[in-house]
Write a protein that holds these residues in place. Sequence first.
Motif, mmCIF file in Angstrom:
data_model
loop_
_atom_site.group_PDB
_atom_site.id
_atom_site.type_symbol
_atom_site.label_atom_id
_atom_site.label_comp_id
_atom_site.label_asym_id
_atom_site.label_seq_id
_atom_site.Cartn_x
_atom_site.Cartn_y
_atom_site.Cartn_z
ATOM 1 N N ASP A 200 0.835 -1.221 0.000
ATOM 2 C CA ASP A 200 0.000 0.000 0.000
ATOM 3 C C ASP A 200 0.857 1.254 0.000
ATOM 4 O O ASP A 200 0.546 2.239 -0.699
ATOM 5 C CB ASP A 200 -0.913 0.014 1.226
ATOM 6 N N ALA A 201 1.957 1.245 0.773
ATOM 7 C CA ALA A 201 2.834 2.415 0.814
ATOM 8 C C ALA A 201 3.494 2.633 -0.529
ATOM 9 O O ALA A 201 3.636 3.784 -0.998
ATOM 10 C CB ALA A 201 3.888 2.225 1.906
ATOM 11 N N ALA A 202 3.908 1.561 -1.205
ATOM 12 C CA ALA A 202 4.550 1.701 -2.512
ATOM 13 C C ALA A 202 3.544 2.133 -3.569
ATOM 14 O O ALA A 202 3.868 2.898 -4.480
ATOM 15 C CB ALA A 202 5.206 0.376 -2.919
ATOM 16 N N ARG A 203 2.280 1.661 -3.403
ATOM 17 C CA ARG A 203 1.264 2.034 -4.375
ATOM 18 C C ARG A 203 0.952 3.544 -4.293
ATOM 19 O O ARG A 203 0.687 4.184 -5.296
ATOM 20 C CB ARG A 203 0.003 1.214 -4.133
ATOM 21 N N GLY A 204 1.010 4.093 -3.094
ATOM 22 C CA GLY A 204 0.701 5.530 -2.940
ATOM 23 C C GLY A 204 1.910 6.413 -2.936
ATOM 24 O O GLY A 204 1.848 7.560 -2.465
ATOM 25 N N ALA A 205 3.049 5.899 -3.394
ATOM 26 C CA ALA A 205 4.266 6.703 -3.382
ATOM 27 C C ALA A 205 4.194 7.888 -4.315
ATOM 28 O O ALA A 205 4.875 8.895 -4.115
ATOM 29 C CB ALA A 205 5.456 5.808 -3.762
ATOM 30 N N SER B 202 8.239 8.126 5.537
ATOM 31 C CA SER B 202 7.840 8.422 6.917
ATOM 32 C C SER B 202 7.196 7.215 7.590
ATOM 33 O O SER B 202 7.293 7.045 8.804
ATOM 34 C CB SER B 202 6.871 9.600 6.940
ATOM 35 N N VAL B 203 6.545 6.352 6.819
ATOM 36 C CA VAL B 203 5.901 5.176 7.408
ATOM 37 C C VAL B 203 6.753 3.909 7.263
ATOM 38 O O VAL B 203 6.697 3.002 8.092
ATOM 39 C CB VAL B 203 4.511 4.965 6.775
ATOM 40 N N ARG C 299 15.411 3.288 -8.317
ATOM 41 C CA ARG C 299 16.511 3.175 -7.375
ATOM 42 C C ARG C 299 16.423 4.162 -6.213
ATOM 43 O O ARG C 299 17.300 4.178 -5.354
ATOM 44 C CB ARG C 299 17.878 3.356 -8.055
ATOM 45 N N THR C 300 15.427 5.014 -6.163
ATOM 46 C CA THR C 300 15.345 5.995 -5.076
ATOM 47 C C THR C 300 15.023 5.275 -3.780
ATOM 48 O O THR C 300 14.061 4.511 -3.684
ATOM 49 C CB THR C 300 14.271 7.045 -5.383
ATOM 50 N N ARG C 301 15.846 5.518 -2.770
ATOM 51 C CA ARG C 301 15.683 4.837 -1.489
ATOM 52 C C ARG C 301 14.542 5.486 -0.705
ATOM 53 O O ARG C 301 14.492 6.716 -0.566
ATOM 54 C CB ARG C 301 16.964 4.917 -0.661
ATOM 55 N N TRP C 302 13.682 4.628 -0.144
ATOM 56 C CA TRP C 302 12.651 5.090 0.773
ATOM 57 C C TRP C 302 13.075 4.833 2.218
ATOM 58 O O TRP C 302 12.608 5.519 3.123
ATOM 59 C CB TRP C 302 11.316 4.383 0.498
ATOM 60 N N THR C 303 13.923 3.807 2.419
ATOM 61 C CA THR C 303 14.434 3.501 3.763
ATOM 62 C C THR C 303 15.915 3.200 3.677
ATOM 63 O O THR C 303 16.421 2.772 2.623
ATOM 64 C CB THR C 303 13.725 2.291 4.381
ATOM 65 N N HIS C 304 16.634 3.362 4.835
ATOM 66 C CA HIS C 304 18.061 3.054 4.895
ATOM 67 C C HIS C 304 18.493 3.115 6.349
ATOM 68 O O HIS C 304 17.964 3.940 7.116
ATOM 69 C CB HIS C 304 18.876 4.037 4.055
ATOM 70 N N PRO C 305 19.442 2.306 6.792
ATOM 71 C CA PRO C 305 19.907 2.393 8.178
ATOM 72 C C PRO C 305 20.488 3.770 8.501
ATOM 73 O O PRO C 305 20.399 4.227 9.640
ATOM 74 C CB PRO C 305 20.972 1.304 8.268
ATOM 75 N N GLN D 156 21.035 8.716 3.885
ATOM 76 C CA GLN D 156 21.072 8.072 2.574
ATOM 77 C C GLN D 156 19.688 7.928 1.964
ATOM 78 O O GLN D 156 19.568 7.515 0.795
ATOM 79 C CB GLN D 156 21.709 6.679 2.714
ATOM 80 N N ILE D 157 18.620 8.281 2.736
ATOM 81 C CA ILE D 157 17.268 8.195 2.187
ATOM 82 C C ILE D 157 17.119 9.245 1.090
ATOM 83 O O ILE D 157 17.501 10.399 1.250
ATOM 84 C CB ILE D 157 16.232 8.400 3.304
ATOM 85 N N GLY D 158 16.529 8.871 0.002
ATOM 86 C CA GLY D 158 16.364 9.750 -1.147
ATOM 87 C C GLY D 158 17.471 9.592 -2.158
ATOM 88 O O GLY D 158 17.355 10.070 -3.293
ATOM 89 N N GLY D 159 18.571 8.934 -1.760
ATOM 90 C CA GLY D 159 19.657 8.692 -2.696
ATOM 91 C C GLY D 159 19.385 7.480 -3.575
ATOM 92 O O GLY D 159 18.363 6.798 -3.462
#
Length: 444
Positions: free
Chosen positions: A60-65, A72-73, A97-103, A107-110
Amino acid sequence: MRPLSLAARMLWALVLAVIVLTGFMGTAMYVDARDQTHEQAGRRTLAVASALADSPFVVDAARGAAQVNPSSVLQPYAKRVMADAGLDFITIMAPDRTRWTHPDPSQIGGKYIGSIDQALAGHPFTEEVEGTLGPSVRTIVPITDGGRVIGMVAAGVTVSAIEVAVAGRLPALLAIAAVVLALGSLGSLGVGRYLKRVTRGYGPEQLGQLFAYYESVLHSVREGVLLVDARGRVVIRNDQASRLLGLPEEQEADDAGPRTSRWPRAPRRALPAPPALSRLGIPGSLRELLASGRTARDEIHVTDERVLVVNQEPAVSQEGRRSRVLGSVATLRDQTEIEALGNELETMRTLSDALRSQTHEHANRLHTIVSLLELGQTDRALAFATEDLQLSQSLADELVVSIDEPVLAALIMGKAAQANERGSGSTRRPPRPSPGRASRRLTW
């Protein structure tokens, strides 16, 4: 420098082989443990990434990206799953390739570093690649919606973490290698001690020389030699023993020269078991002696053609404080030859005594003749010499006529000379008395 014995060479060879084998096994076990750890990491990351890609929350989160940034979620959710699964990172990204999450939140958004072609084609895959956290084993699984790829999940473990896991297995691997090395060394030591005991500390070169010496001795001695083992089988016999016992001789030649007879032996074939004494046709008393293995000193045994003098000793092997009877060694001498030598010696002694007696008697006669000549009794001296010559010639003629064997006639003449010297021999009196008749009994 004294060359190493066969036991020492075998010991060092076995120890070296055990060390090499232990090193090889240790390396193989380490590589296998590392590969297994990589495989386990790949399976674990595949399971976590597949579960996240199939999660309705992530779909659902990927569908509404397109309307709302899902970071944020998804970021808090990915951190919780990463901590629960024991992974080093979980990256959820867009198809571009745009990151939504990262440790690392920075790096998020890269852009994601790594291959995504198979994931875009709808196939999960695992690879090892260097990313922002260093080299890692990661699995990328596509997020699909109605067959369309709307995102991807990458879950991974860094190589350093895998190496830590492999290092945790090293003590067990080293312990196993140490046990193998210790057992192999103990086994090599046991084999070395056994070889040292059975070879008596000799090296291969020394054993070869001893074998050549023993072969030469067995082949050159004039006595027969038989080696019988504890089971009553003839192990070795030389040519003289074969001749004395009437056994067929077998001779072989190789690069080392002539060999002693072995029964039977064919060149370049496996050596059959030596035959028992009962199969060789040895006479009963001699066969019983050889089979018993007891000590014998100059025992007389008769075969069909010979009289043999037999000596026998047990063959004992000293193994530390213990001794083991391997069999017996017997020597055979032909008594016929010994008797011939004794008769020949007795004949030579008789001839020597006869010559000595004749020499003594001749000296006495010459002294008598010289004494008569000095006294002026020329006629008596001539008569004495003539009569003695006639008697000696008459005795020789009678012996030659009456005895056909020249050796026996010579022996009787010698004995007659000895008897005449001692004054006990028979004499032939001529028809007329002679002045020298009494003189013949003179002794010096």
